[in-house]
Design a protein around this motif. Structure first.
Motif, PDB file in Angstrom:
ATOM      1  N   LEU A  66      -7.488   3.121  -9.760  1.00 38.06           N
ATOM      2  CA  LEU A  66      -6.954   1.766  -9.683  1.00 38.06           C
ATOM      3  C   LEU A  66      -5.728   1.657 -10.583  1.00 38.06           C
ATOM      4  CD1 LEU A  66     -10.349  -0.144 -10.084  1.00 38.06           C
ATOM      5  CD2 LEU A  66      -9.184   0.385  -7.927  1.00 38.06           C
ATOM      6  N   ARG A  67      -4.861   0.704 -10.241  1.00 37.44           N
ATOM      7  CA  ARG A  67      -3.649   0.487 -11.031  1.00 37.44           C
ATOM      8  C   ARG A  67      -3.471  -1.001 -11.325  1.00 37.44           C
ATOM      9  NH1 ARG A  67      -3.825   4.640  -8.342  1.00 37.44           N
ATOM     10  NH2 ARG A  67      -4.058   3.436  -6.430  1.00 37.44           N
ATOM     11  N   THR A 124      -2.828   7.972   2.377  1.00 38.92           N
ATOM     12  CA  THR A 124      -3.994   7.121   2.614  1.00 38.92           C
ATOM     13  C   THR A 124      -3.712   5.674   2.211  1.00 38.92           C
ATOM     14  OG1 THR A 124      -5.533   8.963   2.289  1.00 38.92           O
ATOM     15  CG2 THR A 124      -6.421   6.744   2.014  1.00 38.92           C
ATOM     16  N   LEU A 125      -3.015   5.490   1.095  1.00 36.69           N
ATOM     17  CA  LEU A 125      -2.777   4.138   0.574  1.00 36.69           C
ATOM     18  C   LEU A 125      -1.724   3.382   1.365  1.00 36.69           C
ATOM     19  CD1 LEU A 125      -2.796   4.876  -3.268  1.00 36.69           C
ATOM     20  CD2 LEU A 125      -4.537   3.626  -1.974  1.00 36.69           C
ATOM     21  N   VAL A 126      -0.620   4.030   1.697  1.00 38.68           N
ATOM     22  CA  VAL A 126       0.509   3.288   2.275  1.00 38.68           C
ATOM     23  C   VAL A 126       0.851   3.703   3.694  1.00 38.68           C
ATOM     24  CG1 VAL A 126       1.483   2.947  -0.029  1.00 38.68           C
ATOM     25  CG2 VAL A 126       2.305   4.846   1.374  1.00 38.68           C
ATOM     26  N   GLY A 127       0.235   4.778   4.205  1.00 40.42           N
ATOM     27  CA  GLY A 127       0.563   5.264   5.533  1.00 40.42           C
ATOM     28  C   GLY A 127       1.668   6.302   5.487  1.00 40.42           C
ATOM     29  N   TYR A 128       1.705   7.144   6.520  1.00 43.19           N
ATOM     30  CA  TYR A 128       2.659   8.240   6.541  1.00 43.19           C
ATOM     31  C   TYR A 128       4.124   7.785   6.507  1.00 43.19           C
ATOM     32  CZ  TYR A 128       5.677  11.746   8.680  1.00 43.19           C
ATOM     33  OH  TYR A 128       6.734  12.562   8.961  1.00 43.19           O
ATOM     34  N   LEU A 135      10.043   0.359  -5.685  1.00 43.23           N
ATOM     35  CA  LEU A 135       9.175  -0.735  -5.291  1.00 43.23           C
ATOM     36  C   LEU A 135       8.956  -1.638  -6.490  1.00 43.23           C
ATOM     37  CD1 LEU A 135       6.297   0.960  -3.250  1.00 43.23           C
ATOM     38  CD2 LEU A 135       8.304  -0.216  -2.358  1.00 43.23           C
ATOM     39  N   THR A 136       9.111  -2.940  -6.302  1.00 45.33           N
ATOM     40  CA  THR A 136       8.726  -3.874  -7.344  1.00 45.33           C
ATOM     41  C   THR A 136       7.202  -3.918  -7.425  1.00 45.33           C
ATOM     42  OG1 THR A 136       8.618  -5.774  -5.865  1.00 45.33           O
ATOM     43  CG2 THR A 136      10.774  -5.260  -6.848  1.00 45.33           C
ATOM     44  N   ALA A 137       6.695  -4.535  -8.469  1.00 39.30           N
ATOM     45  CA  ALA A 137       5.241  -4.649  -8.615  1.00 39.30           C
ATOM     46  C   ALA A 137       4.638  -5.421  -7.449  1.00 39.30           C
ATOM     47  CB  ALA A 137       4.912  -5.327  -9.941  1.00 39.30           C
ATOM     48  N   ALA A 138       5.318  -6.488  -7.014  1.00 40.11           N
ATOM     49  CA  ALA A 138       4.812  -7.266  -5.889  1.00 40.11           C
ATOM     50  C   ALA A 138       4.775  -6.428  -4.617  1.00 40.11           C
ATOM     51  CB  ALA A 138       5.670  -8.512  -5.684  1.00 40.11           C
ATOM     52  N   GLU A 139       5.813  -5.626  -4.393  1.00 41.85           N
ATOM     53  CA  GLU A 139       5.831  -4.745  -3.224  1.00 41.85           C
ATOM     54  C   GLU A 139       4.738  -3.690  -3.325  1.00 41.85           C
ATOM     55  OE1 GLU A 139      10.558  -4.809  -1.978  1.00 41.85           O
ATOM     56  OE2 GLU A 139       9.889  -3.505  -3.619  1.00 41.85           O
ATOM     57  N   ALA A 140       4.520  -3.172  -4.533  1.00 42.19           N
ATOM     58  CA  ALA A 140       3.476  -2.170  -4.725  1.00 42.19           C
ATOM     59  C   ALA A 140       2.104  -2.750  -4.425  1.00 42.19           C
ATOM     60  CB  ALA A 140       3.528  -1.632  -6.152  1.00 42.19           C
ATOM     61  N   ARG A 141       1.865  -3.982  -4.840  1.00 45.81           N
ATOM     62  CA  ARG A 141       0.576  -4.614  -4.543  1.00 45.81           C
ATOM     63  C   ARG A 141       0.425  -4.843  -3.049  1.00 45.81           C
ATOM     64  NH1 ARG A 141      -0.602 -10.073  -7.590  1.00 45.81           N
ATOM     65  NH2 ARG A 141       1.326 -10.603  -6.500  1.00 45.81           N
ATOM     66  N   ALA A 142       1.485  -5.303  -2.398  1.00 53.57           N
ATOM     67  CA  ALA A 142       1.419  -5.528  -0.959  1.00 53.57           C
ATOM     68  C   ALA A 142       1.171  -4.233  -0.192  1.00 53.57           C
ATOM     69  CB  ALA A 142       2.713  -6.189  -0.475  1.00 53.57           C
ATOM     70  N   ALA A 143       1.701  -3.121  -0.709  1.00 53.86           N
ATOM     71  CA  ALA A 143       1.537  -1.831  -0.050  1.00 53.86           C
ATOM     72  C   ALA A 143       0.194  -1.180  -0.350  1.00 53.86           C
ATOM     73  CB  ALA A 143       2.668  -0.885  -0.466  1.00 53.86           C
ATOM     74  N   GLN A 152      -3.651  -2.812  -7.673  1.00 53.79           N
ATOM     75  CA  GLN A 152      -4.761  -3.728  -7.414  1.00 53.79           C
ATOM     76  C   GLN A 152      -4.645  -5.033  -8.205  1.00 53.79           C
ATOM     77  OE1 GLN A 152      -5.294  -0.164  -7.632  1.00 53.79           O
ATOM     78  NE2 GLN A 152      -5.014  -0.612  -5.442  1.00 53.79           N
ATOM     79  N   ARG A 153      -3.893  -5.010  -9.292  1.00 52.70           N
ATOM     80  CA  ARG A 153      -3.648  -6.212 -10.083  1.00 52.70           C
ATOM     81  C   ARG A 153      -2.190  -6.198 -10.516  1.00 52.70           C
ATOM     82  NH1 ARG A 153      -8.321  -6.008  -8.805  1.00 52.70           N
ATOM     83  NH2 ARG A 153     -10.203  -6.671  -9.938  1.00 52.70           N
ATOM     84  N   VAL A 154      -1.519  -7.345 -10.441  1.00 54.91           N
ATOM     85  CA  VAL A 154      -0.166  -7.527 -10.974  1.00 54.91           C
ATOM     86  C   VAL A 154      -0.184  -8.792 -11.802  1.00 54.91           C
ATOM     87  CG1 VAL A 154       2.256  -7.969 -10.440  1.00 54.91           C
ATOM     88  CG2 VAL A 154       0.965  -6.322  -9.071  1.00 54.91           C
TER      89      VAL A 154
END
Length: 284
Positions: A161-162, A191-195, A208-216, A220-222
């Motif tokens: 988790l991140r 697995t997490l974001v797709g090929y 990637l911003t933190a918000a983009e990372a969470r959306a992708a 798991q928490r921002v």
């Protein structure tokens, strides 16, 4: 070298409280990690002032000022071996996420550059990272603020988790240096974001911003920096609330579903690819 000495040499500290172990990284004296800026240096868009992670990354920084992967990998492997049996959660935090230098040929220290020899060295590096998610009896949490790049991002992706601060920025610039992310994370990244997204991130090094990372699905928490400690405490408490046996069984099931039977093959393929890159990539 004893585990304590190995950890100290890499700038890692270990603290145990109940069933949670916290690994904290402190950079070499006199080195301010990329993105650790005074509050007044933050531009209006929320990105750190040193937001160009391709040029500001320790990959291209003074190697004497950066943190070298071999020592960190050895220290983390020592942590995995030394953890008491009642530990259920491992938290990684500190300033390692932008300070950890992605290895180039210089990291081999004049060693044999034959592909099989380099693969053995890369396997040692992988072993320092992969236990963090491979063990069913542990849940690992990466806690990162500011830039998270290169080998630092690979370490974060090695955790289950991140938790990121709102100003975190993630990137994998290895391809621009003729390298690959070969520390055990490519299968999980797909697995997490797709090929397609994984390919985009690995080949372009885009941030990637933190918000983009969470959306992708990468985070798991921002949370705001001011709320980081509370968010980590809440997450650890929630993870420990589940009975140990049920938590281990659930993780094993989910991990198997995510990685299938190809994990060993993926690690071997990463080793071979990174070994080929390292053997042909000029030092510095």
């Amino acid at each position: 070298m004893p585990a304590a000495a190995t950890m100290a040499a890499a700038g890692l500290g270990l603290a145990v409280a109940g069933s949670c172990a916290t690994v904290t990284f402190s950079p070499p004296a006199g080195r301010r990690p990329a993105g650790d800026q005074p509050a007044g240096d933050q531009p209006a868009g929320g990105l750190p002032a040193t937001h160009d992670l391709i040029t500001d990354s320790p990959i291209t920084d003074d190697p004497d000022a950066a943190v070298q992967l071999p020592s960190v990998a050895a220290a983390l492997a020592a942590v995995g071996r030394a953890l008491p049996g009642d530990i259920r959660v491992v938290v990684l935090r500190g300033d390692i996420w932008s300070a950890l230098r992605t290895p180039d040929r210089a990291a081999l220290n004049g060693a044999d550059l034959a592909p099989d020899a380099v693969e053995r060295r890369v396997a040692e590096w992988q072993a320092g990272f992969t236990w963090l998610s491979a063990r069913a009896d542990l849940v690992s949490v990466a806690v990162a603020a500011g830039p998270v790049s290169g080998a630092g991002l690979q370490l974060a992706l090695s955790c289950d988790l991140r938790v990121l601060t709102e100003d975190a920025v993630l990137s994998l610039p290895e391809a621009s240096l003729g390298l690959v992310p070969g520390l055990g994370v490519t299968a999980m990244l797909v697995t997490l974001v797709g090929y397609p997204t994984a390919l985009d991130l690995c080949l372009t090094g885009r941030r990637l911003t933190a918000a983009e990372a969470r959306a992708a699905g990468l985070a798991q928490r921002v949370v705001p920096r001011a709320g980081l400690d509370a968010a980590v405490d809440d997450l650890v408490a929630a993870l420990l609330a589940a009975p140990r046996e049920a938590a281990a069984e659930a993780k094993a099931l989910l991990r198997a579903a995510a990685t299938g039977r190809g994990r060993d093959g993926a690690l071997a393929a990463e080793r071979a690819a990174l070994a080929r890159c390292l053997a042909g990539y000029p030092a510095g």
